[in-house]
Design a protein around this motif. Structure first.
Motif, PDB file in Angstrom:
ATOM      1  N   ALA A   1      -2.323 -10.467   1.418  1.00 16.02           N
ATOM      2  CA  ALA A   1      -2.675 -11.789   2.060  1.00 16.02           C
ATOM      3  C   ALA A   1      -2.316 -11.626   3.646  1.00 16.02           C
ATOM      4  O   ALA A   1      -2.513 -12.369   4.396  1.00 16.02           O
ATOM      5  CB  ALA A   1      -1.673 -12.881   1.353  1.00 16.02           C
ATOM      6  N   GLN A   2      -1.368 -10.701   3.761  1.00 12.22           N
ATOM      7  CA  GLN A   2      -0.586 -10.405   5.302  1.00 12.22           C
ATOM      8  C   GLN A   2      -1.554  -9.543   6.010  1.00 12.22           C
ATOM      9  O   GLN A   2      -2.035  -8.554   5.505  1.00 12.22           O
ATOM     10  CB  GLN A   2       0.797 -10.135   5.040  1.00 12.22           C
ATOM     11  N   ASP A   3      -1.570  -9.807   7.313  1.00 10.70           N
ATOM     12  CA  ASP A   3      -2.369  -8.912   8.215  1.00 10.70           C
ATOM     13  C   ASP A   3      -1.341  -7.244   8.254  1.00 10.70           C
ATOM     14  O   ASP A   3      -0.119  -7.549   8.206  1.00 10.70           O
ATOM     15  CB  ASP A   3      -2.291  -9.131   9.698  1.00 10.70           C
ATOM     16  N   PRO A   4      -1.971  -6.318   8.051  1.00  7.53           N
ATOM     17  CA  PRO A   4      -1.290  -5.058   8.130  1.00  7.53           C
ATOM     18  C   PRO A   4      -0.310  -4.913   9.474  1.00  7.53           C
ATOM     19  O   PRO A   4       0.874  -4.200   9.149  1.00  7.53           O
ATOM     20  CB  PRO A   4      -2.177  -4.135   8.207  1.00  7.53           C
ATOM     21  N   SER A   5      -0.456  -5.526  10.551  1.00  7.39           N
ATOM     22  CA  SER A   5       0.240  -5.415  11.599  1.00  7.39           C
ATOM     23  C   SER A   5       1.389  -6.165  11.390  1.00  7.39           C
ATOM     24  O   SER A   5       2.653  -5.806  12.023  1.00  7.39           O
ATOM     25  CB  SER A   5      -0.464  -6.035  12.783  1.00  7.39           C
ATOM     26  N   ALA A   6       1.455  -7.088  10.486  1.00  2.62           N
ATOM     27  CA  ALA A   6       2.893  -7.799   9.932  1.00  2.62           C
ATOM     28  C   ALA A   6       3.542  -7.198   9.024  1.00  2.62           C
ATOM     29  O   ALA A   6       4.812  -7.097   8.749  1.00  2.62           O
ATOM     30  CB  ALA A   6       2.789  -9.267   9.971  1.00  2.62           C
ATOM     31  N   ARG A   7       2.850  -6.908   7.862  1.00  4.27           N
ATOM     32  CA  ARG A   7       3.256  -6.327   6.528  1.00  4.27           C
ATOM     33  C   ARG A   7       2.316  -5.186   6.045  1.00  4.27           C
ATOM     34  O   ARG A   7       1.326  -5.445   5.542  1.00  4.27           O
ATOM     35  CB  ARG A   7       3.486  -7.386   5.759  1.00  4.27           C
ATOM     36  N   ASP A   8       2.892  -3.976   6.496  1.00  8.12           N
ATOM     37  CA  ASP A   8       1.975  -2.934   6.229  1.00  8.12           C
ATOM     38  C   ASP A   8       2.350  -2.287   4.704  1.00  8.12           C
ATOM     39  O   ASP A   8       1.282  -1.702   4.240  1.00  8.12           O
ATOM     40  CB  ASP A   8       2.081  -1.867   7.284  1.00  8.12           C
ATOM     41  N   THR A   9       3.410  -2.624   4.438  1.00  7.23           N
ATOM     42  CA  THR A   9       4.025  -2.171   3.025  1.00  7.23           C
ATOM     43  C   THR A   9       4.978  -2.826   2.534  1.00  7.23           C
ATOM     44  O   THR A   9       5.534  -3.304   2.900  1.00  7.23           O
ATOM     45  CB  THR A   9       4.337  -0.659   3.215  1.00  7.23           C
ATOM     46  N   THR A  10       5.296  -2.769   1.145  1.00  7.72           N
ATOM     47  CA  THR A  10       6.318  -3.418   0.482  1.00  7.72           C
ATOM     48  C   THR A  10       7.037  -2.527  -0.337  1.00  7.72           C
ATOM     49  O   THR A  10       6.349  -1.535  -1.153  1.00  7.72           O
ATOM     50  CB  THR A  10       5.515  -4.533  -0.346  1.00  7.72           C
ATOM     51  N   LEU A  11       8.436  -2.654  -0.350  1.00  5.44           N
ATOM     52  CA  LEU A  11       9.255  -2.094  -1.350  1.00  5.44           C
ATOM     53  C   LEU A  11       9.724  -3.193  -2.258  1.00  5.44           C
ATOM     54  O   LEU A  11      10.647  -4.093  -2.033  1.00  5.44           O
ATOM     55  CB  LEU A  11      10.462  -1.410  -0.668  1.00  5.44           C
ATOM     56  N   LEU A  12       9.355  -3.053  -3.660  1.00 10.65           N
ATOM     57  CA  LEU A  12       9.684  -3.932  -4.816  1.00 10.65           C
ATOM     58  C   LEU A  12      10.608  -3.341  -5.417  1.00 10.65           C
ATOM     59  O   LEU A  12      10.553  -2.337  -6.332  1.00 10.65           O
ATOM     60  CB  LEU A  12       8.484  -4.113  -5.650  1.00 10.65           C
ATOM     61  N   ILE A  13      11.956  -3.754  -5.328  1.00 11.81           N
ATOM     62  CA  ILE A  13      13.085  -3.245  -5.821  1.00 11.81           C
ATOM     63  C   ILE A  13      13.480  -3.912  -7.185  1.00 11.81           C
ATOM     64  O   ILE A  13      13.791  -5.095  -6.969  1.00 11.81           O
ATOM     65  CB  ILE A  13      14.116  -3.403  -4.656  1.00 11.81           C
ATOM     66  N   ALA A  14      13.883  -3.179  -8.069  1.00  9.78           N
ATOM     67  CA  ALA A  14      14.292  -3.721  -9.291  1.00  9.78           C
ATOM     68  C   ALA A  14      15.493  -3.462  -9.823  1.00  9.78           C
ATOM     69  O   ALA A  14      15.651  -2.691 -10.645  1.00  9.78           O
ATOM     70  CB  ALA A  14      13.221  -3.335 -10.370  1.00  9.78           C
ATOM     71  N   PRO A  15      16.897  -3.842  -9.294  1.00  8.00           N
ATOM     72  CA  PRO A  15      17.786  -3.629  -9.609  1.00  8.00           C
ATOM     73  C   PRO A  15      18.613  -3.808 -10.970  1.00  8.00           C
ATOM     74  O   PRO A  15      19.458  -3.316 -11.486  1.00  8.00           O
ATOM     75  CB  PRO A  15      18.925  -4.039  -8.518  1.00  8.00           C
ATOM     76  N   GLN A  16      17.705  -4.983 -11.701  1.00  3.94           N
ATOM     77  CA  GLN A  16      18.401  -5.121 -12.962  1.00  3.94           C
ATOM     78  C   GLN A  16      17.347  -4.692 -14.139  1.00  3.94           C
ATOM     79  O   GLN A  16      17.707  -5.245 -15.319  1.00  3.94           O
ATOM     80  CB  GLN A  16      18.441  -6.675 -12.983  1.00  3.94           C
ATOM     81  N   VAL A  17      16.433  -4.160 -13.889  1.00  2.00           N
ATOM     82  CA  VAL A  17      15.519  -3.410 -14.998  1.00  2.00           C
ATOM     83  C   VAL A  17      15.212  -2.088 -14.734  1.00  2.00           C
ATOM     84  O   VAL A  17      15.230  -1.636 -13.878  1.00  2.00           O
ATOM     85  CB  VAL A  17      14.545  -4.374 -15.208  1.00  2.00           C
ATOM     86  N   LEU A  18      14.681  -1.501 -16.065  1.00  2.00           N
ATOM     87  CA  LEU A  18      14.315   0.066 -15.965  1.00  2.00           C
ATOM     88  C   LEU A  18      15.292   0.833 -15.275  1.00  2.00           C
ATOM     89  O   LEU A  18      15.119   1.834 -14.658  1.00  2.00           O
ATOM     90  CB  LEU A  18      13.083  -0.070 -15.028  1.00  2.00           C
ATOM     91  N   ALA A  19      16.447   1.010 -15.680  1.00  2.00           N
ATOM     92  CA  ALA A  19      17.834   1.712 -15.374  1.00  2.00           C
ATOM     93  C   ALA A  19      17.278   3.083 -16.080  1.00  2.00           C
ATOM     94  O   ALA A  19      17.748   3.993 -15.095  1.00  2.00           O
ATOM     95  CB  ALA A  19      19.122   1.198 -15.764  1.00  2.00           C
ATOM     96  N   ASP A  20      16.799   3.291 -16.840  1.00  2.84           N
ATOM     97  CA  ASP A  20      16.504   4.751 -17.620  1.00  2.84           C
ATOM     98  C   ASP A  20      15.348   4.906 -16.992  1.00  2.84           C
ATOM     99  O   ASP A  20      14.177   4.405 -16.801  1.00  2.84           O
ATOM    100  CB  ASP A  20      16.537   4.242 -19.057  1.00  2.84           C
ATOM    101  N   PHE A  21      15.177   6.182 -16.383  1.00  5.70           N
ATOM    102  CA  PHE A  21      13.929   6.624 -15.813  1.00  5.70           C
ATOM    103  C   PHE A  21      12.773   6.950 -16.671  1.00  5.70           C
ATOM    104  O   PHE A  21      11.596   6.599 -16.320  1.00  5.70           O
ATOM    105  CB  PHE A  21      14.361   8.061 -15.181  1.00  5.70           C
ATOM    106  N   LEU A  22      12.753   7.161 -18.109  1.00  2.00           N
ATOM    107  CA  LEU A  22      11.946   7.401 -18.949  1.00  2.00           C
ATOM    108  C   LEU A  22      11.107   5.983 -18.971  1.00  2.00           C
ATOM    109  O   LEU A  22       9.769   5.827 -19.261  1.00  2.00           O
ATOM    110  CB  LEU A  22      12.205   7.852 -20.284  1.00  2.00           C
TER     111      LEU A  22
END
Length: 190
Positions: free
Chosen positions: A64-85
């Motif tokens: 929904a954002q223009d790439p000049s304003a938001r080109d990429t997103t880092l969705l960080i999940a600190p409370q879930v999926l601690a196990d790599f598998l």
């Protein structure tokens, strides 16, 4: 935003600046970072269904954002999926979601995890650190941006090999000296 969220964001920015940009692991990261085009989203999810819902939301928001304003997103999940598998299994969910939303070829998801391990490597192999971040993270990238970046970077296919060589030369002590892990004594689940 909670104090824990602020810590997570600070840890991720430090990792991006010191490791990803500082070691030039991704030659495309510096420009979007400098221009403020990276969106950091800290998920409050404590299970995979909630994280899936956050992923849907962040995919929609990115597009929904223009790439000049938001080109990429880092969705960080600190409370879930601690196990790599478990995290690795969730990547299949994320890929299915991209197809279901008809975003295959529009958005790509890159994976980063504190325990990231390439197939065929030992857990302590320094080359795994090319994809190690302080927290489980889904990096949402616009395919069009990737295409433009690759066009501007000759021999983009050599990045992976160069990163491996960089980390082998740096070694574990060098990586540790970067200080790019989780902040000490911080529990993002509080």
């Amino acid at each position: 935003m909670t104090a824990a969220d602020t810590t997570v964001l600070n840890d991720m920015r430090r990792w991006l600046e010191r490791a990803v940009i500082g070691l030039n692991l991704c030659p495309f990261a510096k420009a979007v970072h400098t221009k403020g085009q990276i969106h950091y989203a800290v998920s409050q999810a404590t299970d995979t269904e909630a994280l899936r819902q956050d992923l849907v939301h962040e995919l929609k928001e990115l597009l929904a954002q223009d790439p000049s304003a938001r080109d990429t997103t880092l969705l960080i999940a600190p409370q879930v999926l601690a196990d790599f598998l478990d995290y690795n299994d969730f990547l299949d969910v994320a890929d299915r979601l991209l197809r279901k939303m008809k975003l295959d070829g529009v958005v790509q998801i890159a994976s980063f995890h504190p325990q990231f391990q390439f197939g065929g490597t030992d857990a302590d192999d320094i080359t795994n650190y090319t994809n190690r971040a302080p927290y489980p993270c889904l990096h949402l990238l616009r395919e069009a941006s990737i295409d433009r970046a690759v066009e501007a970077f000759p021999e983009a296919e050599t990045i992976f090999e160069r990163n491996m060589a960089t980390l082998e030369a740096l070694g574990q002590n060098g990586w540790d000296a970067l200080g790019v892990g989780k902040s000490p004594d911080e529990d993002p689940q509080k």
